[in-house]
Write an enzyme that holds these catalytic residues in place. Structure first.
Site, PDB file in Angstrom:
ATOM      1  N   ASP A  29       0.868  -1.182   0.000  1.00 44.22           N
ATOM      2  CA  ASP A  29       0.000   0.000   0.000  1.00 44.22           C
ATOM      3  C   ASP A  29       0.908   1.237   0.000  1.00 44.22           C
ATOM      4  O   ASP A  29       1.873   1.324   0.755  1.00 44.22           O
ATOM      5  CB  ASP A  29      -0.899  -0.010   1.248  1.00 44.22           C
ATOM      6  CG  ASP A  29      -2.026   0.999   1.132  1.00 44.22           C
ATOM      7  OD1 ASP A  29      -3.195   0.583   1.138  1.00 44.22           O
ATOM      8  OD2 ASP A  29      -1.750   2.222   1.023  1.00 44.22           O
ATOM      9  N   ILE A  30       0.585   2.182  -0.877  1.00 45.54           N
ATOM     10  CA  ILE A  30       1.431   3.365  -1.053  1.00 45.54           C
ATOM     11  C   ILE A  30       1.353   4.299   0.171  1.00 45.54           C
ATOM     12  O   ILE A  30       2.255   5.101   0.395  1.00 45.54           O
ATOM     13  CB  ILE A  30       1.043   4.100  -2.369  1.00 45.54           C
ATOM     14  CG1 ILE A  30       2.193   4.930  -2.897  1.00 45.54           C
ATOM     15  CG2 ILE A  30      -0.207   4.922  -2.220  1.00 45.54           C
ATOM     16  CD1 ILE A  30       3.286   4.127  -3.502  1.00 45.54           C
ATOM     17  N   GLU A  88     -12.392   3.221  -1.702  1.00 49.10           N
ATOM     18  CA  GLU A  88     -11.636   4.185  -2.495  1.00 49.10           C
ATOM     19  C   GLU A  88     -11.380   3.660  -3.916  1.00 49.10           C
ATOM     20  O   GLU A  88     -11.581   4.387  -4.882  1.00 49.10           O
ATOM     21  CB  GLU A  88     -10.304   4.438  -1.782  1.00 49.10           C
ATOM     22  CG  GLU A  88      -9.561   5.687  -2.191  1.00 49.10           C
ATOM     23  CD  GLU A  88      -8.225   5.768  -1.457  1.00 49.10           C
ATOM     24  OE1 GLU A  88      -7.187   5.781  -2.157  1.00 49.10           O
ATOM     25  OE2 GLU A  88      -8.224   5.809  -0.217  1.00 49.10           O
ATOM     26  N   HIS A  93      -9.771  -5.781  -3.101  1.00 43.61           N
ATOM     27  CA  HIS A  93      -8.433  -5.897  -2.513  1.00 43.61           C
ATOM     28  C   HIS A  93      -8.539  -6.214  -1.033  1.00 43.61           C
ATOM     29  O   HIS A  93      -9.442  -5.755  -0.353  1.00 43.61           O
ATOM     30  CB  HIS A  93      -7.586  -4.648  -2.750  1.00 43.61           C
ATOM     31  CG  HIS A  93      -8.230  -3.353  -2.366  1.00 43.61           C
ATOM     32  ND1 HIS A  93      -9.191  -2.747  -3.140  1.00 43.61           N
ATOM     33  CD2 HIS A  93      -8.080  -2.550  -1.288  1.00 43.61           C
ATOM     34  CE1 HIS A  93      -9.581  -1.622  -2.575  1.00 43.61           C
ATOM     35  NE2 HIS A  93      -8.930  -1.481  -1.439  1.00 43.61           N
ATOM     36  N   HIS A  95      -6.495  -5.873   2.476  1.00 41.45           N
ATOM     37  CA  HIS A  95      -5.378  -5.252   3.195  1.00 41.45           C
ATOM     38  C   HIS A  95      -4.804  -6.271   4.173  1.00 41.45           C
ATOM     39  O   HIS A  95      -5.562  -6.882   4.951  1.00 41.45           O
ATOM     40  CB  HIS A  95      -5.870  -4.061   4.037  1.00 41.45           C
ATOM     41  CG  HIS A  95      -6.361  -2.885   3.273  1.00 41.45           C
ATOM     42  ND1 HIS A  95      -5.607  -1.731   3.115  1.00 41.45           N
ATOM     43  CD2 HIS A  95      -7.544  -2.646   2.646  1.00 41.45           C
ATOM     44  CE1 HIS A  95      -6.298  -0.843   2.416  1.00 41.45           C
ATOM     45  NE2 HIS A  95      -7.489  -1.368   2.122  1.00 41.45           N
TER      46      HIS A  95
HETATM   47  P1  AMP Z   1      -9.832   1.271   0.075  1.00 39.05           P
HETATM   48  O1  AMP Z   1     -10.406   1.168  -1.320  1.00 39.05           O
HETATM   49  O2  AMP Z   1     -10.715   2.086   0.970  1.00 39.05           O
HETATM   50  O3  AMP Z   1      -9.512  -0.081   0.655  1.00 39.05           O
HETATM   51  O4  AMP Z   1      -8.461   2.071  -0.025  1.00 39.05           O
HETATM   52  C1  AMP Z   1      -7.586   1.895  -1.125  1.00 39.05           C
HETATM   53  C2  AMP Z   1      -6.178   1.691  -0.637  1.00 39.05           C
HETATM   54  O5  AMP Z   1      -5.342   1.587  -1.789  1.00 39.05           O
HETATM   55  C3  AMP Z   1      -5.610   2.821   0.231  1.00 39.05           C
HETATM   56  O6  AMP Z   1      -5.043   2.266   1.413  1.00 39.05           O
HETATM   57  C4  AMP Z   1      -4.548   3.477  -0.661  1.00 39.05           C
HETATM   58  O7  AMP Z   1      -3.436   3.965   0.065  1.00 39.05           O
HETATM   59  C5  AMP Z   1      -4.164   2.339  -1.586  1.00 39.05           C
HETATM   60  N1  AMP Z   1      -3.696   2.777  -2.888  1.00 39.05           N
HETATM   61  C6  AMP Z   1      -4.319   3.619  -3.743  1.00 39.05           C
HETATM   62  N2  AMP Z   1      -3.607   3.785  -4.865  1.00 39.05           N
HETATM   63  C7  AMP Z   1      -2.483   3.019  -4.733  1.00 39.05           C
HETATM   64  C8  AMP Z   1      -1.339   2.772  -5.549  1.00 39.05           C
HETATM   65  N3  AMP Z   1      -1.188   3.338  -6.751  1.00 39.05           N
HETATM   66  N4  AMP Z   1      -0.375   1.925  -5.066  1.00 39.05           N
HETATM   67  C9  AMP Z   1      -0.519   1.347  -3.856  1.00 39.05           C
HETATM   68  N5  AMP Z   1      -1.573   1.544  -3.039  1.00 39.05           N
HETATM   69  C10 AMP Z   1      -2.544   2.377  -3.459  1.00 39.05           C
END
Ligand code: AMP
Length: 132
Positions: A29-30, A88, A93, A95
């Site tokens: 995760d970024i 988001e 995905h 975590h």
């Molecule tokens: P959620 O959809 O609420 O589970 O959140 C999306 C997650 O993806 C967040 O923790 C972001 O930090 C992560 N994220 C979004 N874009 C990227 C990326 N390009 N590379 C890695 N992680 C990402």
């Protein structure tokens, strides 16, 4: 249009790779809550994890388990926690978060600022364990 996570899995957008199979991909995760915070995704585009059929979600969970074992080997912790939000990014995905306490699973916590070198070293450590 392809989701950002599809493009990551295809290598069109860079990521810190932690593990992969033909069907699934894992990367850091970024905006990590803690060092080793990893996302697991299916290469196939599906938004809502609970739209996956029983066999696919079973294989996905099995992949996440193997990644979690690699994370725990690379970054000793009490347990690796698992969370699914998906509010988001519209691509399923999981975590995976190495926990020292339940506070580490609070998504409202401030995110870690790691350098590119630290992120690469973190991903490499997990990848090495996954490949053992
Ligand atoms: P959620 O959809 O609420 O589970 O959140 C999306 C997650 O993806 C967040 O923790 C972001 O930090 C992560 N994220 C979004 N874009 C990227 C990326 N390009 N590379 C890695 N992680 C990402």
């Amino acid at each position: 249009m392809a989701t950002i996570f599809s493009r990551i899995a295809q290598g069109e957008i860079p990521s810190y790779k932690c593990a992969e199979t033909d069907e699934f991909y894992a990367f850091l995760d970024i905006n990590p809550l803690v060092k080793g915070h990893t996302l697991c995704i299916p290469r196939r585009e599906v938004d809502y994890i609970f739209d996956m059929d029983d066999d696919e979600i079973g294989r996905f969970q099995q992949f996440a388990k193997h990644v979690a074992q690699a994370i725990k080997a690379a970054f000793p912790c009490v347990k690796v926690g698992e969370a699914v939000l998906g509010l988001e990014v519209p691509h399923a995905h999981i975590h995976l978060i190495p926990m020292q306490s339940e506070r580490d699973m609070n998504f409202s916590n401030p995110k870690l600022q790691l350098t590119a070198e630290e992120m690469q070293a973190t991903a490499d450590a997990i990848y090495r364990e996954f490949m053992k």
